[in-house]
Scaffold this active site. Structure first.
Site, PDB file in Angstrom:
ATOM      1  N   THR A  28       1.000  -1.236   0.039  1.00  0.00           N
ATOM      2  CA  THR A  28      -0.015   0.174   0.053  1.00  0.00           C
ATOM      3  C   THR A  28       0.976   1.339  -0.145  1.00  0.00           C
ATOM      4  O   THR A  28       1.593   1.404   0.863  1.00  0.00           O
ATOM      5  CB  THR A  28      -0.830  -0.180   1.251  1.00  0.00           C
ATOM      6  OG1 THR A  28      -1.789  -1.093   1.302  1.00  0.00           O
ATOM      7  CG2 THR A  28      -1.860   1.306   1.228  1.00  0.00           C
TER       8      THR A  28
ATOM      9  N   LYS B 203      -7.439   1.154  -2.673  1.00  0.00           N
ATOM     10  CA  LYS B 203      -7.021   1.001  -1.483  1.00  0.00           C
ATOM     11  C   LYS B 203      -6.997   1.969  -0.382  1.00  0.00           C
ATOM     12  O   LYS B 203      -7.544   1.779   0.988  1.00  0.00           O
ATOM     13  CB  LYS B 203      -5.626   0.167  -1.412  1.00  0.00           C
ATOM     14  CG  LYS B 203      -5.158  -0.189  -0.100  1.00  0.00           C
ATOM     15  CD  LYS B 203      -5.939  -1.395   0.515  1.00  0.00           C
ATOM     16  CE  LYS B 203      -5.396  -1.487   2.154  1.00  0.00           C
ATOM     17  NZ  LYS B 203      -3.902  -2.292   2.027  1.00  0.00           N
TER      18      LYS B 203
ATOM     19  N   LYS C 202       0.645   5.111   8.616  1.00  0.00           N
ATOM     20  CA  LYS C 202       1.527   5.351   7.259  1.00  0.00           C
ATOM     21  C   LYS C 202       0.276   5.541   6.189  1.00  0.00           C
ATOM     22  O   LYS C 202       0.205   6.451   5.189  1.00  0.00           O
ATOM     23  CB  LYS C 202       2.073   4.335   6.999  1.00  0.00           C
ATOM     24  CG  LYS C 202       3.016   4.191   5.642  1.00  0.00           C
ATOM     25  CD  LYS C 202       2.258   3.378   4.511  1.00  0.00           C
ATOM     26  CE  LYS C 202       2.110   2.134   4.864  1.00  0.00           C
ATOM     27  NZ  LYS C 202       1.436   1.173   3.626  1.00  0.00           N
TER      28      LYS C 202
END
Length: 283
Positions: free
Chosen positions: A85, A160, A228
């Site tokens: 990701t 995502k 993150k």
């Protein structure tokens, strides 16, 4: 994640060559029949399809484009699938560099955590051209159950991030709702059972809500990794000038947990921030 996914490729009968920055993590795969490589470059030289899954954009750049990166072992016609990701913009940049060598790329981030990786039940959202997607579909089917080609290069990463917006806002909603129930004197187990089967039901409520009732803060997905993702979301939102009001609150709630040293806990530990605001513990 990568270990479980690679193991499922071995079980599906694919000839698998593996590399990990921590060599000991390759041992179960080697015992199962995979071959070990000394670098991503060596993996690429031994493969037609190269799959990467690491933590952040800079890690993917190092693994694919670095001095021992996969790009240096590829040949025209090879396919690189990045299942990390990362930033959609970085994904597009890597795709351009691979394309200059005649190498195709798919971005295919996943949802489902370590359990989904182990069980081969991941949700995989894929960006890239349709022909390359179809060529790689058997590889995806060995690792996941819900496999969706969502558009061109970079769109897998964007979808995502959509997923991660939904995950965080839903998790905060679960924590607030259960704390409201607790402060109102409702039996939490009965409340959870009642609302899980209705319109408010969902994965976060069913799974992480149940964990909260047991006081279980252990990670299926760690706060440090979600922070993150929240950074990537905010960067991508800035690029398209999209205000994200609720997600901004979610980010600050998780940053408060970071300040308390809770980044190794699961994302359900957002209840700790809610408990501080409520002046009461859930369980």
């Amino acid at each position: 994640m990568g270990g479980g996914m690679s193991m499922n490729l071995v079980k599906a009968g694919f000839p698998v060559t593996v590399w990990n920055r921590t060599a000991s993590k390759m041992e179960p795969l080697i015992e199962a029949g995979a071959k070990a490589a000394g670098s991503p470059k060596e993996v690429a030289a031994a493969s037609d399809i190269i799959v990467s899954i690491v933590t952040d954009s800079s890690d993917v750049e190092a693994v694919i484009l670095g001095s021992e990166g996969a790009i240096h072992g590829t040949k025209p016609g090879d396919i690189v699938i990045d299942m990390s990701t990362i930033s959609p913009a970085v994904t597009k940049s890597i795709n351009e560099k691979l394309g200059a060598k005649g190498v195709k790329m798919l971005d295919a981030p996943v949802s489902g955590g370590a359990i989904g990786a182990r069980d081969g039940t991941l949700s995989i959202m894929v960006g890239g051209d349709d022909e390359t997607f179809k060529e790689c579909l058997p590889v995806f089917e060995a690792m996941g159950k819900t496999i969706t080609h969502v558009g061109g290069n970079g769109m897998g990463q964007t979808v995502k991030l959509v997923n991660q917006i939904l995950v965080g806002t839903a998790m905060l909603g679960v924590a607030e709702a259960l704390m409201f129930a607790k402060k109102s004197g409702v039996d939490l187990e009965k409340c959870h059972a009642a609302v899980s089967g209705g319109a408010a039901g969902g994965w976060q409520l069913t799974n992480n809500g149940a964990r909260l009732l047991k006081g279980d803060m252990e990670p299926g997905f760690k706060i440090k990794d979600y922070l993150k993702d929240l950074r990537l979301i905010m960067e991508a939102a800035a690029d398209v000038k999209m205000p994200l009001v609720e997600t901004s609150v979610v980010q600050q709630m998780y940053k408060s947990l970071e300040a308390e040293g809770l980044t190794q806990k699961g994302t359900q530990a957002i209840i700790k921030a809610v408990e501080k605001l409520a002046g009461e513990t859930l369980v």
